[in-house]
Write a protein that holds these residues in place. Structure first.
Motif, PDB file in Angstrom:
ATOM      1  N   GLU A 147       0.832  -1.205   0.000  1.00 30.47           N
ATOM      2  CA  GLU A 147       0.000   0.000   0.000  1.00 30.47           C
ATOM      3  C   GLU A 147       0.868   1.258   0.000  1.00 30.47           C
ATOM      4  OE1 GLU A 147      -3.560   2.121   2.655  1.00 30.47           O
ATOM      5  OE2 GLU A 147      -2.820   0.120   3.179  1.00 30.47           O
ATOM      6  N   HIS A 148       0.550   2.166  -0.915  1.00 32.20           N
ATOM      7  CA  HIS A 148       1.218   3.472  -0.995  1.00 32.20           C
ATOM      8  C   HIS A 148       2.736   3.310  -0.935  1.00 32.20           C
ATOM      9  CE1 HIS A 148       1.926   7.809   0.453  1.00 32.20           C
ATOM     10  NE2 HIS A 148       1.529   7.855  -0.812  1.00 32.20           N
ATOM     11  N   SER A 149       3.265   2.508  -1.851  1.00 34.45           N
ATOM     12  CA  SER A 149       4.695   2.205  -1.847  1.00 34.45           C
ATOM     13  C   SER A 149       5.238   2.171  -3.274  1.00 34.45           C
ATOM     14  CB  SER A 149       4.955   0.853  -1.171  1.00 34.45           C
ATOM     15  OG  SER A 149       4.580   0.892   0.191  1.00 34.45           O
ATOM     16  N   VAL A 150       6.545   2.257  -3.379  1.00 28.41           N
ATOM     17  CA  VAL A 150       7.248   2.136  -4.657  1.00 28.41           C
ATOM     18  C   VAL A 150       8.177   0.932  -4.552  1.00 28.41           C
ATOM     19  CG1 VAL A 150       8.815   3.242  -6.298  1.00 28.41           C
ATOM     20  CG2 VAL A 150       7.119   4.621  -5.080  1.00 28.41           C
ATOM     21  N   ILE A 151       7.984  -0.041  -5.435  1.00 26.43           N
ATOM     22  CA  ILE A 151       8.722  -1.303  -5.375  1.00 26.43           C
ATOM     23  C   ILE A 151       9.631  -1.408  -6.594  1.00 26.43           C
ATOM     24  CG2 ILE A 151       8.550  -3.795  -5.169  1.00 26.43           C
ATOM     25  CD1 ILE A 151       7.341  -2.176  -2.830  1.00 26.43           C
ATOM     26  N   GLY A 152      10.936  -1.511  -6.348  1.00 26.79           N
ATOM     27  CA  GLY A 152      11.921  -1.542  -7.418  1.00 26.79           C
ATOM     28  C   GLY A 152      12.033  -2.892  -8.096  1.00 26.79           C
ATOM     29  N   LEU A 153      12.805  -2.928  -9.184  1.00 28.56           N
ATOM     30  CA  LEU A 153      12.906  -4.127 -10.010  1.00 28.56           C
ATOM     31  C   LEU A 153      13.518  -5.309  -9.258  1.00 28.56           C
ATOM     32  CD1 LEU A 153      15.823  -3.559 -12.562  1.00 28.56           C
ATOM     33  CD2 LEU A 153      15.561  -2.274 -10.458  1.00 28.56           C
ATOM     34  N   ARG A 154      13.049  -6.500  -9.643  1.00 26.76           N
ATOM     35  CA  ARG A 154      13.490  -7.789  -9.089  1.00 26.76           C
ATOM     36  C   ARG A 154      13.192  -7.950  -7.597  1.00 26.76           C
ATOM     37  NH1 ARG A 154      18.163  -6.111 -11.792  1.00 26.76           N
ATOM     38  NH2 ARG A 154      18.506  -7.024 -13.856  1.00 26.76           N
ATOM     39  N   SER A 155      12.277  -7.162  -7.060  1.00 25.05           N
ATOM     40  CA  SER A 155      11.945  -7.313  -5.637  1.00 25.05           C
ATOM     41  C   SER A 155      11.218  -8.634  -5.410  1.00 25.05           C
ATOM     42  CB  SER A 155      11.056  -6.160  -5.164  1.00 25.05           C
ATOM     43  OG  SER A 155      11.764  -4.943  -5.167  1.00 25.05           O
ATOM     44  N   HIS A 156      11.585  -9.306  -4.337  1.00 27.43           N
ATOM     45  CA  HIS A 156      10.937 -10.571  -3.955  1.00 27.43           C
ATOM     46  C   HIS A 156      10.309 -10.368  -2.577  1.00 27.43           C
ATOM     47  CE1 HIS A 156      10.201 -14.778  -3.120  1.00 27.43           C
ATOM     48  NE2 HIS A 156      10.595 -15.093  -4.339  1.00 27.43           N
ATOM     49  N   ILE A 157       8.972 -10.443  -2.517  1.00 20.65           N
ATOM     50  CA  ILE A 157       8.249 -10.161  -1.277  1.00 20.65           C
ATOM     51  C   ILE A 157       7.420 -11.387  -0.917  1.00 20.65           C
ATOM     52  CG2 ILE A 157       6.598  -8.638  -0.145  1.00 20.65           C
ATOM     53  CD1 ILE A 157       7.462  -6.436  -2.054  1.00 20.65           C
ATOM     54  N   GLY A 158       7.671 -11.933   0.276  1.00 21.29           N
ATOM     55  CA  GLY A 158       7.074 -13.198   0.690  1.00 21.29           C
ATOM     56  C   GLY A 158       5.636 -13.096   1.149  1.00 21.29           C
ATOM     57  N   SER A 159       5.077 -14.254   1.516  1.00 23.58           N
ATOM     58  CA  SER A 159       3.667 -14.336   1.892  1.00 23.58           C
ATOM     59  C   SER A 159       3.400 -13.649   3.233  1.00 23.58           C
ATOM     60  CB  SER A 159       3.236 -15.809   1.973  1.00 23.58           C
ATOM     61  OG  SER A 159       3.953 -16.482   2.979  1.00 23.58           O
ATOM     62  N   VAL A 161       3.307 -10.632   3.962  1.00 22.58           N
ATOM     63  CA  VAL A 161       4.069  -9.403   4.215  1.00 22.58           C
ATOM     64  C   VAL A 161       3.137  -8.211   4.048  1.00 22.58           C
ATOM     65  CG1 VAL A 161       5.875  -7.875   3.314  1.00 22.58           C
ATOM     66  CG2 VAL A 161       6.316 -10.321   3.581  1.00 22.58           C
ATOM     67  N   SER A 162       3.251  -7.235   4.934  1.00 20.97           N
ATOM     68  CA  SER A 162       2.481  -5.994   4.839  1.00 20.97           C
ATOM     69  C   SER A 162       3.457  -4.827   4.695  1.00 20.97           C
ATOM     70  CB  SER A 162       1.605  -5.799   6.082  1.00 20.97           C
ATOM     71  OG  SER A 162       0.929  -4.553   6.027  1.00 20.97           O
ATOM     72  N   LEU A 163       3.359  -4.148   3.562  1.00 27.52           N
ATOM     73  CA  LEU A 163       4.281  -3.051   3.249  1.00 27.52           C
ATOM     74  C   LEU A 163       3.461  -1.790   3.013  1.00 27.52           C
ATOM     75  CD1 LEU A 163       7.380  -3.508   2.894  1.00 27.52           C
ATOM     76  CD2 LEU A 163       7.025  -3.285   0.442  1.00 27.52           C
ATOM     77  N   LYS A 164       3.808  -0.687   3.701  1.00 32.27           N
ATOM     78  CA  LYS A 164       3.060   0.554   3.529  1.00 32.27           C
ATOM     79  C   LYS A 164       4.001   1.753   3.638  1.00 32.27           C
ATOM     80  CE  LYS A 164      -1.012   3.074   5.250  1.00 32.27           C
ATOM     81  NZ  LYS A 164      -2.111   3.085   6.253  1.00 32.27           N
ATOM     82  N   ASP A 165       3.769   2.753   2.785  1.00 30.68           N
ATOM     83  CA  ASP A 165       4.550   4.000   2.820  1.00 30.68           C
ATOM     84  C   ASP A 165       6.047   3.714   2.731  1.00 30.68           C
ATOM     85  OD1 ASP A 165       2.135   5.378   3.211  1.00 30.68           O
ATOM     86  OD2 ASP A 165       2.284   5.187   5.380  1.00 30.68           O
ATOM     87  N   THR A 166       6.421   2.821   1.841  1.00 33.04           N
ATOM     88  CA  THR A 166       7.795   2.343   1.772  1.00 33.04           C
ATOM     89  C   THR A 166       8.350   2.441   0.361  1.00 33.04           C
ATOM     90  OG1 THR A 166       7.599   0.861   3.671  1.00 33.04           O
ATOM     91  CG2 THR A 166       9.220   0.250   2.000  1.00 33.04           C
ATOM     92  N   VAL A 167       9.629   2.775   0.259  1.00 37.03           N
ATOM     93  CA  VAL A 167      10.346   2.748  -1.014  1.00 37.03           C
ATOM     94  C   VAL A 167      11.360   1.617  -0.952  1.00 37.03           C
ATOM     95  CG1 VAL A 167      11.926   3.979  -2.556  1.00 37.03           C
ATOM     96  CG2 VAL A 167      10.032   5.205  -1.482  1.00 37.03           C
ATOM     97  N   MET A 168      11.196   0.646  -1.841  1.00 35.27           N
ATOM     98  CA  MET A 168      12.071  -0.523  -1.885  1.00 35.27           C
ATOM     99  C   MET A 168      12.794  -0.511  -3.230  1.00 35.27           C
ATOM    100  SD  MET A 168      10.982  -4.512  -1.406  1.00 35.27           S
ATOM    101  CE  MET A 168      12.190  -5.832  -1.419  1.00 35.27           C
ATOM    102  N   PHE A 169      14.120  -0.427  -3.209  1.00 33.61           N
ATOM    103  CA  PHE A 169      14.893  -0.268  -4.437  1.00 33.61           C
ATOM    104  C   PHE A 169      14.946  -1.539  -5.282  1.00 33.61           C
ATOM    105  CE2 PHE A 169      15.631   3.624  -2.716  1.00 33.61           C
ATOM    106  CZ  PHE A 169      16.704   4.348  -3.212  1.00 33.61           C
ATOM    107  N   GLY A 170      14.767  -2.700  -4.676  1.00 34.38           N
ATOM    108  CA  GLY A 170      14.832  -3.937  -5.436  1.00 34.38           C
ATOM    109  C   GLY A 170      16.200  -4.590  -5.381  1.00 34.38           C
ATOM    110  N   ALA A 171      16.579  -5.266  -6.469  1.00 37.24           N
ATOM    111  CA  ALA A 171      17.828  -6.034  -6.469  1.00 37.24           C
ATOM    112  C   ALA A 171      18.520  -5.947  -7.818  1.00 37.24           C
ATOM    113  CB  ALA A 171      17.546  -7.490  -6.123  1.00 37.24           C
ATOM    114  N   ASP A 172      19.830  -6.145  -7.789  1.00 37.37           N
ATOM    115  CA  ASP A 172      20.632  -6.121  -9.016  1.00 37.37           C
ATOM    116  C   ASP A 172      20.642  -7.471  -9.719  1.00 37.37           C
ATOM    117  OD1 ASP A 172      21.580  -3.427  -8.952  1.00 37.37           O
ATOM    118  OD2 ASP A 172      22.923  -3.987  -7.316  1.00 37.37           O
ATOM    119  N   PHE A 173      20.183  -8.518  -9.030  1.00 38.49           N
ATOM    120  CA  PHE A 173      20.233  -9.865  -9.603  1.00 38.49           C
ATOM    121  C   PHE A 173      19.186 -10.738  -8.925  1.00 38.49           C
ATOM    122  CE2 PHE A 173      23.189  -9.460  -6.106  1.00 38.49           C
ATOM    123  CZ  PHE A 173      22.913 -10.570  -5.318  1.00 38.49           C
TER     124      PHE A 173
END
Length: 253
Positions: A147-159, A161-173
């Protein structure tokens, strides 16, 4: 020509002197240095090597002094621009992109945003709830809530999980499934966010590993903390997980 990026400076002035009407000037009484300076190379070298060899700052030292001898002009910029000089302002500027009508849009045909081509697959969203968020390419979202978040490329988010107001850059591989299974079997943490984790108002840099049953909510309202040995910082009350850091299973921040 030479372009230099510097810091943000704000000043209250009579902006009618810059061409604004009296009504506009009342609404916009401040001018700010965006920190973008275009200077002829020979002039720049002369300023740095000869006139101001001991100067440390363009905005406070070099440009005001150079204006007495050189032609210095300012350009009024009336389009989108945000100061991201603090952790909080960086987070808020990124999250503002998720608004229904954001001040800046990636989807304007007249001003296209071009990025490097990565040829990643579309994101896979399994039984997940995504609201008011931006999800980049190549992500795997497994029965989670974003919710209300920015999720970067290749991000892996498990079962669960609750994410809010968060910026996640993701992964290089990517980590292969067999590698992820091996890490989990050893009690270690794969790249991404493990199951049953809750995260609020957080910045997660690339390749971060956040384990299972983690709480990152800053419930005590800590303003500043340096906990690099534990894999995080807190700035402006915002938890920051640096690049390549690991937050172990069950940790509470």
């Amino acid at each position: 020509m030479f372009m230099i990026l510097l810091l943000f400076v704000l000043k209250h002035v009579d902006t009618t002197l810059l061409g604004l009407s009296r009504e506009e000037a009342q609404k916009k009484p401040y001018i700010a240095s965006m920190g973008i300076y275009v200077i002829k190379k020979d002039v720049l070298l002369n300023l740095l090597r000869c006139q101001f060899p001991m100067a440390n700052d363009f905005g406070c030292e070099i440009i005001p002094a150079a204006a007495k001898e050189c032609i210095v002009k300012a350009y009024i910029f009336n389009d989108y621009w945000e100061d991201i000089g603090t952790i909080r302002s960086f987070l808020e500027a990124n999250l503002a992109l998720t608004d229904d009508l954001p001040r800046f849009s990636f989807y304007d045909d007249t001003r296209p945003i071009c990025t490097s081509r990565r040829n990643l697959p579309p994101s896979m969203i399994n039984d997940s709830k995504v609201m008011d968020s931006i999800i980049s390419h190549g992500c795997v979202l497994d029965n989670c809530s974003i919710e209300h978040s920015v999720i970067g490329l290749r991000s892996h988010i498990g079962s669960n999980v609750s994410l809010k107001d968060t910026v996640m850059f993701g992964a290089d591989f990517y980590e292969a499934d067999v590698e992820r299974s091996r890490l989990l079997a050893e009690g270690r943490v794969p790249i991404g966010i493990g199951e049953n984790t809750t995260i609020r108002k957080c910045i997660i840099d690339k390749n971060a590993r956040i384990g299972r049953n983690v709480m990152i909510i800053n419930s005590e309202g800590v303003q500043e903390a340096d906990r690099s040995s534990e894999g995080f910082y807190i700035r402006d009350s915002i938890p920051v997980i640096p690049k390549n850091s690991t937050i172990g299973n069950g940790m509470v921040i």
